[in-house]
Design a protein around this motif. Sequence first.
Motif: not given
Length: 70
Positions: A31-44, A46-55
């Motif tokens: 459960t902890v590993v799944g939560f951390v991987i899910g959080l990192l995926f959502k963060l990735l 988010f960063v891609a969407l914000v970067g695309g929006l800025i571009y």
Amino acid sequence: MRAIFAGLPWWVKWIAVPAIALIVFGGLIATVVGFVIGLLFKLLIFVALVGGLIYIVRKFMAGSSSRGDW
């Protein structure tokens, strides 16, 4: 803690105890590993969407300023 394991064979310390810990806490660890991987995926994402929006905004602003004022 060392006194408890002092007279036991090596395989109890290095194989049996970790195996029992995985059996008992395996669901929690998964459960902890799944939560951390899910959080990192959502963060990735988010960063891609914000970067695309800025571009896109920078490209649009550069294109609109070169056309002149209407």
